[in-house]
Design an enzyme around this catalytic site. Structure first.
Site, short mmCIF file in Angstrom:
data_model
loop_
_atom_site.label_atom_id
_atom_site.label_comp_id
_atom_site.label_asym_id
_atom_site.label_seq_id
_atom_site.Cartn_x
_atom_site.Cartn_y
_atom_site.Cartn_z
N ARG A 127 -28.45 94.81 9.72
CA ARG A 127 -29.25 94.31 8.60
C ARG A 127 -28.73 92.93 8.22
NH1 ARG A 127 -28.56 95.24 2.43
NH2 ARG A 127 -30.41 94.15 1.72
N TYR A 174 -22.48 101.28 -4.74
CA TYR A 174 -21.07 100.91 -4.83
C TYR A 174 -20.28 101.83 -5.75
CZ TYR A 174 -22.16 96.98 -1.92
OH TYR A 174 -22.55 96.24 -0.84
C1 FCB Z 1 -24.40 93.68 -3.45
C2 FCB Z 1 -25.09 92.53 -2.75
C3 FCB Z 1 -24.35 92.04 -1.54
C4 FCB Z 1 -22.85 92.01 -1.74
C5 FCB Z 1 -22.36 93.32 -2.30
C6 FCB Z 1 -20.87 93.37 -2.52
O1 FCB Z 1 -24.84 93.74 -4.77
O2 FCB Z 1 -26.37 92.92 -2.33
O3 FCB Z 1 -24.86 90.78 -1.21
O4 FCB Z 1 -22.50 90.93 -2.50
O5 FCB Z 1 -23.00 93.59 -3.51
#
Ligand code: FCB
Length: 457
Positions: A87, A308
């Site tokens: 991707r 995350y």
């Molecule tokens: C996300 C973004 C990506 C990267 C990660 C750590 O929010 O989509 O570009 O910065 O965080």
């Protein structure tokens, strides 16, 4: 010296289905460099990084990983990893330097070469059309606060699809429209650096409309296209000492603004109730026009999920300050990434089963389009291996509980330009020396390679 795979055996990770797609993610401004080469126009990030104080230590993406010139080497690394799919994002101002009108063929040529190199390596190209680098010329006209930007995006999507659509079948329209709206237009900590708080809500609708119009444009040019949107999603949690009605209301407000605002319209064809935020009627005071929600809500081939960590909230200490929640810290002593983000793998299972519970049959197959962590510099990144192992196991657990997850793209293949943090956060399976461009695979690279190999049927 090559780093050997760590003691956390890849075979300890539960098996995902045989056809599961293993991938890695990057984004154009974060890796390409070549900021004004081959006719590329300026993006809002080219402008924003020059604003004093906007990015730590004044770092810029002018050179970044120099992927624009070194993509062959990067594809060779991907082949070594055994990736099924990659991707990446396409830089809109490389293709249309002023956002509309004149097409720059050299920009298209670059992605053409990249796609061919990927296919020759047996890797499925999975481009994202917008990963936050809006052409500056469109921002000068109001950017995503303006409806016209959505139409320009659909035109751009068609241009790219006409060139790549014979070989590219899986497309992602937008990356994290929530983060672009809130960080870019709400708080001003990302480009374009506007701090409108809740007045930034039109940015949500115009990005979603852009997604819908681009989906139609892609399908018109590439009839067998699979179209996804990559939404940043977070389970919302309360601390045990924050359970008043006000806290619960804050959690639900946060869930509406972060998750439901971007998921409901694409899966249910309607927005959650935003009357508390000045959008008194369903048309948001005329912003949402007839037919928009049909365009946005057309069935998707997949939902991209970037995960995350969960988000903890409480009732706002000062309700007059403008937001219906305060962000809070978890009370549990979670391990932290170098960024300070809590490591909570079971949050990913909670998120995926929660999406299934909320959207039921309207939830298309899910793809984890980003997941990974920043760790201190160095090649022996055991903490990243543990992070990956925990989160991939969490995906398998969601699968066992009935969520149809088709693939996992780790963030990121390479250390790269981490937005307002510049080069201070390292997310790569591959370490990049930004002075020389030298790439060195980390222990996590060898681990992910072994994991992918062990998952092959
Ligand atoms: C996300 C973004 C990506 C990267 C990660 C750590 O929010 O989509 O570009 O910065 O965080």
């Amino acid at each position: 010296m090559p780093v050997s795979p760590s003691s956390v055996g890849p075979t300890q990770v539960p098996r995902l289905p045989a056809e599961f797609v293993w991938g890695a993610s990057t984004a154009a401004y974060q890796i390409e460099g070549a900021a004004d080469e081959d006719g590329k126009g300026a993006s809002i990030w080219d402008t924003f990084v020059r604003r004093p104080g906007a990015v730590r230590d004044g770092h810029t993406g002018d050179v970044a990983c120099d992927h624009y010139h070194r993509f062959d080497e990067d594809v060779a690394l991907m082949r070594r990893l055994g990736l099924d799919a990659y991707r990446f994002s396409i830089s809109w101002p490389r293709i249309l330097p002023t956002g509309a009108g004149k097409v720059e063929p050299r920009g298209l040529d670059f992605y053409d070469r990249l796609v061919d190199a990927l296919l020759a390596a047996g890797i499925e190209p999975t481009p994202t059309l917008f990963h936050w680098d809006l052409p500056q010329a469109l921002e000068d006209e109001g950017g995503w606060m303006e409806r016209d930007t959505a139409y320009r995006f659909a035109e751009y999507a068609a241009v790219v699809a006409e060139r790549l659509g014979d070989r590219v079948k899986r497309w992602i329209t937008l990356n994290e429209p929530f983060v672009h709206m809130s960080f870019g237009y709400g708080f001003g900590v990302h480009a374009p650096g506007r701090a409108l708080l809740l007045d930034a809500l039109p940015v949500a609708h115009h990005q979603l409309l852009a997604h819908g119009l681009a989906t139609s444009a892609l399908r018109a040019v590439v009839p067998d296209a699979q179209v996804l949107v990559a939404n940043n999603c977070t389970p919302v949690r309360l601390r045990s000492d924050a359970r008043s009605d006000g806290d619960t209301a804050a959690a639900s407000a946060y869930d509406v603004l972060h998750n439901r605002l971007f998921n409901d319209p694409v899966m249910l064809g309607g927005y959650p109730d935003l009357s508390a935020y000045g959008m008194a009627d369903a048309s948001w005071g005329g912003l949402v026009r007839d037919g928009d929600l049909r365009t946005i809500g057309q069935p998707l081939d997949g939902l991209g999920v970037n995960y995350y960590n969960p988000t903890w909230v409480t009732a706002p200490a000062d309700p007059a300050a403008g937001l219906p929640f305060d962000l809070a810290e978890p009370e549990e002593p979670y391990e932290r990434t170098a960024f300070g983000w809590p490591v909570v793998p079971d949050g990913l299972t909670e998120l995926l089963t929660g999406l299934k519970a909320r959207y039921g049959d309207a939830l298309p197959p899910v793809w984890i389009t980003e997941n990974g962590c920043s760790q201190p510099a160095g090649l022996r990144d055991q903490a990243r291996i543990d992070y990956l192992a925990g989160h991939i196991a969490a995906v398998a657990e969601a699968g066992a509980r009935g969520v149809d997850v088709r693939g996992y793209f780790t963030w990121s293949l390479l250390d790269n330009f981490e937005w307002a943090e510049g080069y201070h956060q390292r997310f790569g399976l591959v370490e990049v020396d930004f002075a020389t461009g030298r790439r060195t695979p980390r222990a996590s690279f060898e681990w992910y390679r072994a994991l992918i190999a062990s998952q092959r049927p």
